[in-house]
Design a protein around this motif. Structure first.
Motif, PDB file in Angstrom:
ATOM      1  N   ASP A 141      49.359  50.845  39.517  1.00 64.12           N
ATOM      2  CA  ASP A 141      48.707  51.994  40.139  1.00 64.12           C
ATOM      3  C   ASP A 141      49.779  52.816  40.845  1.00 64.12           C
ATOM      4  N   GLU A 142      50.346  53.774  40.113  1.00 66.04           N
ATOM      5  CA  GLU A 142      51.495  54.508  40.651  1.00 66.04           C
ATOM      6  C   GLU A 142      51.140  55.370  41.852  1.00 66.04           C
ATOM      7  N   SER A 143      49.859  55.679  41.997  1.00 60.54           N
ATOM      8  CA  SER A 143      49.470  56.518  43.134  1.00 60.54           C
ATOM      9  C   SER A 143      48.868  55.686  44.262  1.00 60.54           C
TER      10      SER A 143
ATOM     11  N   SER B  40      35.980  39.762  29.000  1.00 65.36           N
ATOM     12  CA  SER B  40      34.683  40.361  28.697  1.00 65.36           C
ATOM     13  C   SER B  40      34.889  41.804  28.239  1.00 65.36           C
ATOM     14  N   PRO B  41      33.900  42.379  27.574  1.00 62.55           N
ATOM     15  CA  PRO B  41      34.041  43.786  27.160  1.00 62.55           C
ATOM     16  C   PRO B  41      34.356  44.703  28.345  1.00 62.55           C
ATOM     17  N   ALA B  42      33.720  44.425  29.500  1.00 59.18           N
ATOM     18  CA  ALA B  42      33.976  45.278  30.676  1.00 59.18           C
ATOM     19  C   ALA B  42      35.426  45.151  31.130  1.00 59.18           C
ATOM     20  N   GLU B  43      35.961  43.949  31.059  1.00 61.46           N
ATOM     21  CA  GLU B  43      37.359  43.753  31.475  1.00 61.46           C
ATOM     22  C   GLU B  43      38.319  44.406  30.483  1.00 61.46           C
ATOM     23  N   ARG B  44      37.951  44.369  29.223  1.00 60.58           N
ATOM     24  CA  ARG B  44      38.840  44.995  28.229  1.00 60.58           C
ATOM     25  C   ARG B  44      38.832  46.513  28.355  1.00 60.58           C
ATOM     26  N   GLU B  45      37.723  47.049  28.906  1.00 58.38           N
ATOM     27  CA  GLU B  45      37.614  48.498  29.070  1.00 58.38           C
ATOM     28  C   GLU B  45      38.095  48.969  30.458  1.00 58.38           C
ATOM     29  N   LEU B  46      38.464  48.008  31.316  1.00 52.17           N
ATOM     30  CA  LEU B  46      38.866  48.344  32.690  1.00 52.17           C
ATOM     31  C   LEU B  46      40.090  49.264  32.699  1.00 52.17           C
ATOM     32  N   LYS B  47      39.997  50.325  33.490  1.00 48.33           N
ATOM     33  CA  LYS B  47      41.140  51.246  33.600  1.00 48.33           C
ATOM     34  C   LYS B  47      42.225  50.575  34.435  1.00 48.33           C
ATOM     35  N   ILE B  48      43.307  50.213  33.813  1.00 43.72           N
ATOM     36  CA  ILE B  48      44.331  49.452  34.540  1.00 43.72           C
ATOM     37  C   ILE B  48      45.356  50.349  35.237  1.00 43.72           C
ATOM     38  N   LEU B  49      45.208  51.643  35.037  1.00 45.18           N
ATOM     39  CA  LEU B  49      46.139  52.530  35.747  1.00 45.18           C
ATOM     40  C   LEU B  49      45.861  52.559  37.250  1.00 45.18           C
ATOM     41  N   GLN B  50      44.725  52.004  37.677  1.00 42.69           N
ATOM     42  CA  GLN B  50      44.464  51.907  39.117  1.00 42.69           C
ATOM     43  C   GLN B  50      44.474  50.441  39.541  1.00 42.69           C
ATOM     44  N   GLY B  51      45.288  49.647  38.920  1.00 45.43           N
ATOM     45  CA  GLY B  51      45.387  48.243  39.304  1.00 45.43           C
ATOM     46  C   GLY B  51      44.452  47.370  38.481  1.00 45.43           C
ATOM     47  N   PHE B  52      44.458  46.099  38.852  1.00 47.73           N
ATOM     48  CA  PHE B  52      43.716  45.126  38.036  1.00 47.73           C
ATOM     49  C   PHE B  52      42.428  44.659  38.688  1.00 47.73           C
TER      50      PHE B  52
END
Lengths: 499, 141
Positions: free
Chosen positions: A43-45, A120-132
C-alpha cells in the motif's frame, strides 16, 4: 558504514518513525554510520509510511545544518528508501490478476485448483494495492513471488551491506507486526530470503527481528466486507509465533524482540489502508526503537549463547523513565539524551524560536548568526522548528495512548503533556505558541512557567530552568564545525542538557 | 563569574564618578568624615552618586533575575527608563535643595545620568546587553 533496517507494513514504518526521532536525540550507537531504512508496503499510499517519509525528510533537512561534530543531536545520516511494493500497477490489483488466474486455469489446471483450495473467491479478488487486510497468506504468496534482490533498491541494499562488511559487523534489522497483513506476511518471508541472500556473501552479518504483537485495536470499517478483524489478532499472533518457532527463526536470527501490550490502544480512525491508515504513534514503538538501538549497537551477549532478555514496566497504567529498556550500563546516558531532546523541542518551539522569529536584533542569542545571511538562517531555523513539531507530536502521542478496555486510564509517566498540549475532543493537540506581531501576533496557549514541571518521575532531582536555558543559549559554542543557523541550534540544544 | 565581573566593572565606573565628584567639590577633605558632621555636609553629591549606583544595580538585578529573558523590547526599555527617571528626579531635587557655595548642579545631571547610561551601555545584564544604544556596536563581551 551503515545500519540496515527494513520496516514492513504500517508497524514497520512506525518503528522506523521512532528510530528517526531516537536518532535525532543521538541514541544510535555510532555517529559515523548511516541509518539505511527500507520501507516495504504494497500500500504505497499508506498513511503511516507517508508520515515516516515526511519525518525522515524533515530530519535530513536538519542534518544538513552545520551543528558541529561534538554533539549527539541529529548524529546519524538517515537514508530512507521506499515504500518498496511487491506489486506494481493496476494490472496486478488482486491475486487473480497477479497469477493470471484465467490463463492459469487453462495452461495449468492443477495450480489453478491449488489456488482455489487455498484462497476463497473473495480473497482472490481482494485489492492488494491497499495491503493484505489481515490475510498474511495472501501477502506471503505475493512477497514470495515478487521479492527480487536484483531489483535496483534491493540490489543497492546488498551492495551497501557488502561494502560495510570490511569495517565491522553488519547489522540488518527487520520489523513489522505479526498480527496484521503486510508485516505478518513480509517480515518472515523477506527475513528468510534476505538473510539467505546476504549470509552467502557476508560472514559477519547480524540479523535481528522486531515483531509487534497486538497493541492497538479499532472499530470495523463500515461497508468493507473484507478487512482485518482486531478480535482475530490474538489467535493470528499465536499462529504467527508458532510459525516463527517451527521455522527456526532463532537459528538464523541473532536477536528477536517481540513486543506487545496487554491493553491495546484504541485507534481514533479505522481504515483498511491508504492515507487514512495513519495510526497515532504508541509508546510500544519507542520501546521497539530502543530495542533496535540495542541491536544496532551490537552489545555482546556474555557467557551464554542464547539469552532471553525481558523488558517490562513497573506499573501497568504508566511508563516511566526507569522502565525504558537499554543496553546494560547505558540507561543514564540514553535517558539523559532523550530528556535533553524533549526539553530542546519544547524550549525551541515554544520559547526561543518565537523570540528569534520576531527579528529583535538586540536579542543576544542572534550573535550566533553573525556568519550567515539572515534569510538563509531563517529558512534553516524554520526547518528545525518543523522537525521539532513532528517530534513533539510523536512525543504527545506516545505519552497519551487511549486504551480500548483497561482497568485504569494510562497516566503519562515520562512527561506532563499538559505543559505542551491540550485535550481536543477525542485526543490531544499541541498547544499554540506565541506568534510574532508581524505574523499576526498572539500570546498562544503555552505558559513558560510550566516548563519546570515538564518531566515526571525523573531519576535525578534536576528540573528544567528556563532562565538557565536562556543564559546558556547565549554562550559561545566551543565547536569550530558549528556554523550559521546550526551554531544557534546547537547552542540551544547544549543549553537544554539537564545538569 | 560573569556577573561578578560585571558588578566589579560597574563599581569601577562609579568609582570614577566618585573621584570626579570629589575634585569638583574641592578635594578629598570635602568628603572627610568630619565634613559630614559640619554645618554644610556634602550630602547631595554623595546622594546623587548613591541613587545612580542603586538604579544601575537595580537594573542589573532586574535584568538578570526578574524580567523574563525574552520579554519584549518595550518591557526592557520601560524598566531602564524608570531608573533613569528616578535619577532625573533626584538630580532635580538636589539642584534645588543644595545650598552649598560650591554647588555643581551640572554634575548631578551629567554625573548621575551619564554614569548610569555609560554603565548600562557597557555592563547591562546579559539578556539586555544590546538594549542601550550603542551597546550593539561596541559590546564584545
Amino acid at each position: 558504514m551503515s545500519y540496515f533496517v527494513v520496516g514492513v507494513g504500517g508497524s514497520g514504518a512506525k518503528l522506523m518513525h521512532s528510530l528517526v526521532h531516537l536518532s535525532a536525540a543521538g541514541l544510535l550507537p555510532d555517529g559515523g554510520r548511516t541509518l539505511l531504512g527500507y520501507l516495504v508496503d504494497p500500500d504505497e499510499s499508506n498513511g503511516s509510511v507517508h508520515e515516516c517519509s515526511q519525518v525522515a525528510a524533515l530530519y535530513s533537512r536538519c542534518k544538513g545544518l552545520q551543528i558541529g561534530s561534538k554533539t549527539s543531536l541529529f548524529k546519524n545520516r538517515i537514508e530512507l528508501t521506499g515504500p518498496l511494493s511487491p506489486v506494481e500497477g493496476q494490472d496486478v490489483a488482486n491475486l487473480n490478476s497477479f497469477f493470471d488466474y484465467t490463463s492459469l486455469s487453462r495452461t495449468s489446471p492443477d495450480e489453478a485448483a491449488l489456488m482455489e483450495l487455498l484462497f476463497s473467491p473473495a480473497e482472490r479478488e481482494l485489492k492488494i494495492l491497499q495491503g493484505f487486510r489481515g490475510r498474511p497468506a495472501i501477502g506471503a504468496t505475493v512477497f514470495g513471488k515478487t521479492v527480487d534482490f536484483e531489483d535496483a533498491d534491493w540490489k543497492k541494499l546488498g551492495e551497501r551491506a557488502l561494502a560495510a562488511r570490511t569495517h565491522a559487523a553488519v547489522p540488518l534489522l527487520l520489523a513489522g507486526s505479526v498480527f496484521g497483513g503486510s508485516g505478518a506476511a513480509g517480515v518472515p518471508t523477506i527475513c528468510r530470503l534476505l538473510s539467505q541472500h546476504l549470509r552467502a556473501k557476508i560472514d559477519n552479518l547480524r540479523v535481528g527481528l522486531i515483531l509487534f504483537l497486538p497493541y492497538f485495536t479499532y472499530d470495523p470499517v463500515p461497508g468493507e466486507p473484507m478487512q482485518a478483524d482486531p478480535h482475530q489478532f490474538p489467535s493470528a499472533t499465536a499462529e504467527a509465533l508458532k510459525y516463527y518457532d517451527e521455522g527456526d527463526f532463532l537459528d538464523f536470527c541473532d536477536e528477536i524482540y517481540a513486543l506487545g501490550e496487554r491493553y491495546p490502544a484504541k485507534m481514533p480512525r479505522s481504515s483498511v489502508g491508504a492515507k487514512e491508515q495513519r495510526n497515532p504513534p504508541h509508546f510500544l514503538e519507542m520501546i521497539a526503537g530502543l530495542g533496535a538501538v540495542r541491536f544496532l549497537g551490537g552489545t555482546p551477549i556474555e557467557d551464554a549463547e542464547h539469552v532471553v532478555s525481558l523488558a517490562a514496566r513497573a506499573h501497568e497504567n504508566t511508563l516511566q523513565w526507569a522502565d525504558l529498556p537499554t543496553a546494560a550500563g547505558e540507561h543514564p546516558s540514553q535517558t539523559a539524551k532523550l530528556q535533553q531532546m524533549i526539553l530542546f523541542a519544547v524550549a525551541y518551539h515554544y520559547v526561543l524560536y518565537p523570540t528569534i522569529e520576531s527579528g529583535d536584533r538586540n536579542n543576544p542569542i542572534l550573535d550566533h548568526l553573525e556568519d550567515v545571511p539572515g534569510h538563509d538562517a531563517a529558512e534553516d531555523l524554520a526547518a528545525v522548528d518543523a522537525y521539532l513539531v513532528a517530534f513533539l507530536s510523536w512525543l504527545l502521542s506516545i505519552s497519551t495512548p487511549e486504551r480500548a478496555e483497561a482497568p485504569a486510564v494510562f497516566s503519562p509517566g515520562l512527561v506532563d503533556p499538559d505543559v505542551f498540549a491540550v485535550r481536543d475532543g477525542y485526543g490531544w493537540r499541541l498547544k499554540t505558541r506565541k506568534v510574532a506581531a508581524r505574523k499576526g501576533g498572539g500570546e498562544g496557549e503555552f505558559r513558560e512557567k510550566d516548563i519546570g514541571r515538564l518531566f515526571r518521575n525523573l531519576e535525578t532531582k534536576v528540573q528544567p530552568n528556563l532562565r538557565d536555558i536562556h543564559r546558556s543559549s547565549n554562550t559561545a559554542v566551543q565547536d569550530p564545525d558549528a556554523r550559521g543557523a546550526g551554531k544557534l541550534v546547537r547552542a540551544i540544544y547544549d543549553a537544554c542538557k539537564l545538569a | 563569574m560573569k556577573i561578578l565581573r560585571d558588578i566589579v566593572a560597574i563599581l569601577l565606573i562609579y568609582a570614577v564618578y566618585a573621584v570626579i565628584t570629589i575634585f569638583v567639590y574641592g578635594g578629598p577633605e570635602t568628603f572627610s568624615l568630619e565634613s559630614f558632621h559640619s554645618d554644610k555636609p556634602p550630602v547631595w553629591p554623595a546622594s546623587m552618586l548613591a541613587v545612580s549606583l542603586a538604579m544601575m544595580l537595580l537594573w542589573y538585578v532586574l535584568g538578570e533575575w526578574v524580567i523574563r529573558p525574552n520579554a519584549s523590547a518595550a518591557t526592557w526599555y520601560a524598566a531602564w527608563s524608570a531608573g533613569l527617571l528616578v535619577i532625573l528626579i533626584a538630580a532635580t531635587v538636589a539642584t534645588f535643595v543644595e545650598v552649598a557655595d560650591d554647588a555643581s548642579p551640572w554634575l548631578h545631571f551629567l554625573g548621575g545620568i551619564g554614569t548610569y547610561y555609560l554603565a548600562s551601555v557597557l555592563f547591562s545584564p546579559e539578556f539586555a546587553k544590546y538594549r542601550i544604544w550603542p551597546a550593539r556596536l561596541i559590546r564584545r563581551w
